[in-house]
Design an enzyme around this catalytic site. Structure first.
Site, PDB file in Angstrom:
ATOM      1  N   SER A  23       0.871  -1.232  -0.020  1.00 43.65           N
ATOM      2  CA  SER A  23       0.067  -0.161  -0.183  1.00 43.65           C
ATOM      3  C   SER A  23       0.962   1.285  -0.131  1.00 43.65           C
ATOM      4  CB  SER A  23      -0.976  -0.075   1.434  1.00 43.65           C
ATOM      5  OG  SER A  23      -1.828  -0.939   1.011  1.00 43.65           O
ATOM      6  N   ARG A  27       1.707   3.875  -3.399  1.00 43.24           N
ATOM      7  CA  ARG A  27       1.128   5.507  -3.152  1.00 43.24           C
ATOM      8  C   ARG A  27       2.645   6.365  -3.374  1.00 43.24           C
ATOM      9  NH1 ARG A  27      -2.588   2.452  -0.312  1.00 43.24           N
ATOM     10  NH2 ARG A  27      -4.352   3.524   0.547  1.00 43.24           N
ATOM     11  N   ASP A  49       2.565  -6.420  -8.121  1.00 42.73           N
ATOM     12  CA  ASP A  49       1.599  -5.175  -7.845  1.00 42.73           C
ATOM     13  C   ASP A  49       2.555  -3.917  -7.983  1.00 42.73           C
ATOM     14  OD1 ASP A  49      -0.786  -6.669  -7.548  1.00 42.73           O
ATOM     15  OD2 ASP A  49      -1.178  -5.526  -5.775  1.00 42.73           O
ATOM     16  N   ASN A  92      -3.844  -6.997 -11.431  1.00 46.10           N
ATOM     17  CA  ASN A  92      -4.732  -7.322 -10.286  1.00 46.10           C
ATOM     18  C   ASN A  92      -4.474  -6.373  -9.431  1.00 46.10           C
ATOM     19  OD1 ASN A  92      -7.358  -7.811  -9.425  1.00 46.10           O
ATOM     20  ND2 ASN A  92      -6.593 -10.047  -8.887  1.00 46.10           N
ATOM     21  N   SER A 169     -15.105   0.150  -1.632  1.00 46.55           N
ATOM     22  CA  SER A 169     -13.784  -0.023  -1.517  1.00 46.55           C
ATOM     23  C   SER A 169     -13.204   1.385  -0.984  1.00 46.55           C
ATOM     24  CB  SER A 169     -13.025  -0.334  -2.749  1.00 46.55           C
ATOM     25  OG  SER A 169     -11.694   0.024  -2.777  1.00 46.55           O
ATOM     26  N   SER A 170     -12.479   1.388  -0.110  1.00 54.93           N
ATOM     27  CA  SER A 170     -11.599   2.766   0.319  1.00 54.93           C
ATOM     28  C   SER A 170     -10.730   3.285  -0.817  1.00 54.93           C
ATOM     29  CB  SER A 170     -10.800   2.546   1.709  1.00 54.93           C
ATOM     30  OG  SER A 170      -9.763   1.715   1.148  1.00 54.93           O
ATOM     31  N   SER A 197     -12.630   0.096   5.385  1.00 56.56           N
ATOM     32  CA  SER A 197     -11.284  -0.035   5.423  1.00 56.56           C
ATOM     33  C   SER A 197     -10.649   1.307   5.721  1.00 56.56           C
ATOM     34  CB  SER A 197     -10.605  -0.433   4.092  1.00 56.56           C
ATOM     35  OG  SER A 197     -11.358  -1.732   3.680  1.00 56.56           O
ATOM     36  N   ASP A 315      -7.570  -7.165   4.951  1.00 52.22           N
ATOM     37  CA  ASP A 315      -6.396  -8.154   4.459  1.00 52.22           C
ATOM     38  C   ASP A 315      -6.058  -9.252   5.449  1.00 52.22           C
ATOM     39  OD1 ASP A 315      -6.827  -6.727   2.183  1.00 52.22           O
ATOM     40  OD2 ASP A 315      -5.026  -5.924   2.035  1.00 52.22           O
ATOM     41  N   GLU A 343      -9.344 -10.269  -4.782  1.00 51.24           N
ATOM     42  CA  GLU A 343      -8.641 -10.889  -5.912  1.00 51.24           C
ATOM     43  C   GLU A 343      -9.314 -12.040  -6.365  1.00 51.24           C
ATOM     44  OE1 GLU A 343      -7.283  -8.861  -3.803  1.00 51.24           O
ATOM     45  OE2 GLU A 343      -5.154  -8.978  -3.929  1.00 51.24           O
ATOM     46  N   HIS A 386      -3.109 -14.374  -3.821  1.00 54.74           N
ATOM     47  CA  HIS A 386      -1.744 -14.336  -2.862  1.00 54.74           C
ATOM     48  C   HIS A 386      -2.211 -14.755  -1.621  1.00 54.74           C
ATOM     49  CE1 HIS A 386      -2.419  -9.836  -1.758  1.00 54.74           C
ATOM     50  NE2 HIS A 386      -3.167 -10.259  -2.536  1.00 54.74           N
ATOM     51  N   ARG A 387      -3.381 -14.248  -1.102  1.00 53.96           N
ATOM     52  CA  ARG A 387      -3.608 -14.276   0.501  1.00 53.96           C
ATOM     53  C   ARG A 387      -4.006 -15.681   0.796  1.00 53.96           C
ATOM     54  NH1 ARG A 387      -1.917  -9.802   2.178  1.00 53.96           N
ATOM     55  NH2 ARG A 387      -2.344  -7.767   1.076  1.00 53.96           N
ATOM     56  N   LYS A 411       2.104 -11.528  -6.161  1.00 54.47           N
ATOM     57  CA  LYS A 411       1.439 -10.271  -6.172  1.00 54.47           C
ATOM     58  C   LYS A 411       1.937  -9.304  -5.116  1.00 54.47           C
ATOM     59  CE  LYS A 411      -3.365  -8.361  -6.580  1.00 54.47           C
ATOM     60  NZ  LYS A 411      -3.515  -7.169  -5.361  1.00 54.47           N
ATOM     61  N   GLY A 441      12.178 -52.816   3.871  1.00 50.32           N
ATOM     62  CA  GLY A 441      10.934 -52.513   4.683  1.00 50.32           C
ATOM     63  C   GLY A 441      11.073 -53.079   5.973  1.00 50.32           C
ATOM     64  N   THR A 442      11.737 -54.179   6.326  1.00 52.83           N
ATOM     65  CA  THR A 442      11.826 -54.604   7.883  1.00 52.83           C
ATOM     66  C   THR A 442      12.498 -53.634   8.353  1.00 52.83           C
ATOM     67  OG1 THR A 442      12.170 -56.801   6.751  1.00 52.83           O
ATOM     68  CG2 THR A 442      12.515 -56.823   9.032  1.00 52.83           C
TER      69      THR A 442
HETATM   70  O1  LIG Z   1      -5.594   1.219  -0.206  1.00 56.98           O
HETATM   71  C1  LIG Z   1      -5.179   0.266  -0.160  1.00 56.98           C
HETATM   72  O2  LIG Z   1      -3.607   0.270  -0.022  1.00 56.98           O
HETATM   73  C2  LIG Z   1      -5.805  -0.875   0.296  1.00 56.98           C
HETATM   74  C3  LIG Z   1      -7.054  -0.882   0.568  1.00 56.98           C
HETATM   75  C4  LIG Z   1      -7.761  -2.156   1.049  1.00 56.98           C
HETATM   76  O3  LIG Z   1      -8.826  -2.416  -0.046  1.00 56.98           O
HETATM   77  P1  LIG Z   1     -10.332  -1.790   0.275  1.00 56.98           P
HETATM   78  O4  LIG Z   1     -10.543  -0.362   0.330  1.00 56.98           O
HETATM   79  O5  LIG Z   1     -11.065  -2.044  -1.130  1.00 56.98           O
HETATM   80  O6  LIG Z   1     -10.979  -2.587   1.230  1.00 56.98           O
HETATM   81  C5  LIG Z   1      -6.973  -3.405   1.019  1.00 56.98           C
HETATM   82  O7  LIG Z   1      -7.626  -4.508   1.208  1.00 56.98           O
HETATM   83  C6  LIG Z   1      -6.013  -3.341  -0.335  1.00 56.98           C
HETATM   84  O8  LIG Z   1      -5.161  -4.645  -0.138  1.00 56.98           O
HETATM   85  C7  LIG Z   1      -5.163  -2.266  -0.171  1.00 56.98           C
HETATM   86  C1  LIG Z   2      -7.122  -6.553  -1.905  1.00 52.51           C
HETATM   87  C2  LIG Z   2      -5.907  -6.814  -2.314  1.00 52.51           C
HETATM   88  O1  LIG Z   2      -5.199  -6.251  -3.301  1.00 52.51           O
HETATM   89  P1  LIG Z   2      -5.487  -4.894  -4.101  1.00 52.51           P
HETATM   90  O2  LIG Z   2      -4.621  -3.800  -3.769  1.00 52.51           O
HETATM   91  O3  LIG Z   2      -5.511  -5.126  -5.510  1.00 52.51           O
HETATM   92  O4  LIG Z   2      -7.000  -4.388  -3.754  1.00 52.51           O
HETATM   93  C3  LIG Z   2      -4.983  -7.391  -1.193  1.00 52.51           C
HETATM   94  O5  LIG Z   2      -3.704  -7.347  -1.408  1.00 52.51           O
HETATM   95  O6  LIG Z   2      -5.396  -8.195  -0.559  1.00 52.51           O
END
Ligand SMILES: O=C(O)C1=C[C@@H](OP(=O)(O)O)[C@@H](O)[C@H](O)C1
Ligand SMILES: C=C(OP(=O)(O)O)C(=O)O
Length: 643
Positions: A23, A27, A49, A92, A169-170, A197, A315, A343, A386-387, A411, A441-442
């Site tokens: 993450s 970023r 990733d 992905n 999703s955040s 999240s 996660d 995933e 992966h998880r 990933k 075997g024996t």
């Molecule tokens: O912003 C991020 O780095 C992530 C946010 C989460 O996703 P969601 O916000 O979709 O739950 C998490 O599951 C993902 O692995 C990474």
């Molecule tokens: C949800 C995941 O990945 P993504 O960053 O592709 O959302 C993860 O790594 O568990």
């Protein structure tokens, strides 16, 4: 398909330096690219990733230089992407796809964003709706609300209020927040619906702050990006270790004794997944933490079940689902609906695979409930997640198991299984290989008895396959039919008793005819493949003695003790002769010797798993030894190596 067979584990302990946080890595890469100036990024995660993000930035014309190791230099475009038309493949990687969609939609170019098939099933509509409020021109190339996307230059309306849903999703809010400084105006983002999240938004805000953009916030509802906000490189930036990746090792310590220490992430972390340690503590684990490390040990009485809202650790919560296999009681993980759009549908996948091992599982729209049971071996599918692969490695404390497609860990954690092997101890195996009638075997049976270990007579599996084929009227040379039989062979070993399809086989597999049949079917690669996991599934606690032809070379190549047990052909023929006569069979010594020599030749010359002494096997020539002497020699060796 590629697979990894894990033996049952006896303990875990040691220390692991974690790979960089996914993450934070993605970023930092994007913000460095949007900055004025050059950023040196240290300890970046090397994985699929982050590769997708690095490739995208290169394709967009930004300066991306590998400085060696995990260190990269990004030369930012000051909010501009030099390449105005590009097609990007983002795999992905949610952390690449969502934030790049936002940044590129505001960048005034013509971009096509694609991913793997599963990425095209992961929603993005809420982010697109938010971006369209600013005037972005975005077309869905496939299904409405999902990638792939086509982004076209558009007149972006400066300033105002953007509403975005936060309950799927955040990453949609993250994407918007990171991209909005590109507008140069004051923009207010209002979150509609309950934001999930949340700790990932904290990572976003903390990383933006490192690049000089401070977001004003009103709780989780309103976020304001001020006019004139610009990203400025911090010069050098370090990426923390990945807190989600830490969860597997902390769980290993909590189940397998420990302590297992993870280095690179601790109480000073900006990642919400460090809270996984609190969840593990609720299960009874002993946790210790420093600024940059965490450590977990198992409690004396074992782990206990928990009932937890896991929305803040989506996660790492998956790790709790497999840790629950070792906790007393029923564990319930709640508020995890987002698992269904990651995933894979992680609630469904987790339930199916946990059940394969014997656990009782209940799933709902947004929860999963796991009740442990005695586990049995199974081949676990990982759904390109992966998880799933990493979580199920924990189950090896309960049973040997097969992980299908283990490389999907790339990933976020390409060398996960190497690190896993370094901190876990497997149930020991003594592999005894040797030619026909060498007495292995024996000896193997008696060594197993002396140590209290299980005993695998692998030759019996081939004999049973030959017998089953004969009973079914299948020719021993018919490779695919014999392999099909072998794969579903209904056999049961208990003490000296062997049952085939529920019936005691007794000496029916010990005849010369079945010896010849076993040797023939054993030369067929598809049959050996079919029996591989069945044999490895014997690798349980407290330990195993296996005898055969390829125990040390193919079935248990990591066995801590390998013995090549042999005797002269004459001595073996004589032993076999005595055995047959004792059992009331008629026998002829010269014929037996000739047969044995022929069989030795066939076994040592076959293309798959030929019989030979492995370089790391100890030679035990029993021509002039009694059984007791041979057994004592193996036991002496077993004390020498640490089993
Ligand atoms: O912003 C991020 O780095 C992530 C946010 C989460 O996703 P969601 O916000 O979709 O739950 C998490 O599951 C993902 O692995 C990474
Ligand atoms: C949800 C995941 O990945 P993504 O960053 O592709 O959302 C993860 O790594 O568990």
């Amino acid at each position: 398909m590629d697979f990894l067979d894990l033996p049952q584990l006896s303990s875990a302990g040691g220390s692991v330096r974690l790979p960089g946080s996914k993450s934070i890595s993605n970023r930092v890469l994007l913000l460095a690219a949007l900055s004025d100036g050059v950023t040196d990024v240290r300890d970046l995660l090397a994985s699929d990733d982050t590769e997708r993000m690095l490739d995208a930035l290169k394709a967009l014309g930004l300066g991306v230089a590998h400085l060696g190791g995990e260190n990269w230099r990004i030369t930012g475009g000051g909010g501009q992407f030099p390449v105005k038309q590009a097609e990007l493949f983002l795999g992905n990687a949610g952390t690449a796809f969502r934030p790049l969609t936002a940044a590129l939609a505001l960048a005034g170019g013509d971009y096509t964003l694609k991913g793997v098939a599963r990425m095209h099933e992961r929603p993005i509509g809420d982010l697109v709706d938010g971006l369209r409020q600013l005037g972005a021109d975005i077309t869905y190339l496939g299904n409405e609300g999902y990638p792939p996307l086509h982004l076209m230059p558009a007149t972006i309306q400066p300033g105002g209020v953007v509403q975005v849903r936060g309950d799927v999703s955040s990453q949609f809010l993250t994407g918007l927040l990171m991209a909005l400084p590109l507008t140069g105006e004051t923009v207010v983002v209002e979150v509609v619906g309950e934001l999930i999240s949340k700790p990932y938004i904290e990572i976003t805000l903390a990383t933006m702050a490192r690049f000089g953009v401070i977001v004003e916030r009103d709780g989780w509802q309103r976020f304001t990006i001020m006019a004139g906000s610009r990203y400025v490189s911090p010069g050098t930036i370090y990426v923390e270790g990945d807190a989600s990746s830490a969860s597997y090792f902390l769980a290993l310590g909590a189940i397998g004794g420990g302590p297992v220490r993870v280095e690179g992430v601790g109480q000073d972390s900006i990642q919400g997944d460090v809270k996984f340690a609190e969840a593990l503590a609720k299960m009874g684990a002993h946790i210790e933490m420093g600024p940059n490390w965490m450590e977990a040990r198992a409690p004396e009485g074992g782990l206990v079940a928990v009932d937890l809202d896991c929305n803040h650790i989506p996660d790492a919560a998956m790790t709790l689902a497999t840790a629950a296999l070792f906790a007393k009681g029923t564990t319930t993980l709640r508020n995890i609906a987002s698992w269904r759009v990651k995933e894979t549908d992680r609630i469904a996948a987790m339930a199916i695979e946990l059940r394969k091992l014997g656990a009782e599982v209940e799933e709902g729209a947004d929860y999963i409930r796991v009740t442990p049971a005695a586990l049995h071996p199974a081949a676990i599918d990982t759904y390109d997640d992966h998880r799933m692969a990493m979580c199920f490695s924990l189950a090896a404390f309960g049973t040997p198991l097969r992980i299908n497609d283990p490389k999907c860990v790339a990933k976020t954690f390409p060398d996960y299984f190497e690190r896993f092997a370094a901190v876990t101890k497997a149930a020991p195996v003594i592999a005894i290989d040797g030619p026909s009638a060498s007495g292995k075997g024996t000896v193997a049976g008696r060594v197993a008895q002396a140590l209290g270990y299980a005993y695998l007579d692998s030759g019996a599996l081939y004999r049973l396959t030959a017998l089953a084929a004969k009973q079914a009227g299948v020719d021993w040379a018919d490779e695919s039919s014999v392999a099909k039989l072998a794969a579903v062979l209904d056999v049961e070993f208990s003490g000296n008793d062997i049952r085939l399809n529920g019936t005691l086989v007794g000496d029916a597999i010990r005849t010369e005819e079945m010896s010849a049949g076993a040797s023939k079917v054993a030369a067929l690669p598809a049959v050996r493949e079919a029996l591989l996991f069945r044999q490895r599934a014997f690798n349980t606690l407290p330990g195993l003695v296996g005898d055969g032809r390829d125990m040390g070379s193919v079935i248990f190549p990591k066995a801590p003790l390998k013995v090549f047990l042999t005797a002269s052909a004459e001595a073996r023929a004589e032993r076999r002769y005595k055995q047959l006569i004792e059992k009331g069979f008629s026998a002829n010594l010269p014929d037996l010797l000739a047969d044995l020599q022929q069989r030795d030749a066939r076994d040592s010359q076959r293309s798959v798993a030929p019989l030979r002494q492995e370089a790391d096997a100890r030679l035990l020539d029993t021509t002039h030894l009694t059984i007791e002497q041979a057994v004592n020699q193996v036991l002496a060796w077993s004390r020498e190596v640490s089993l």
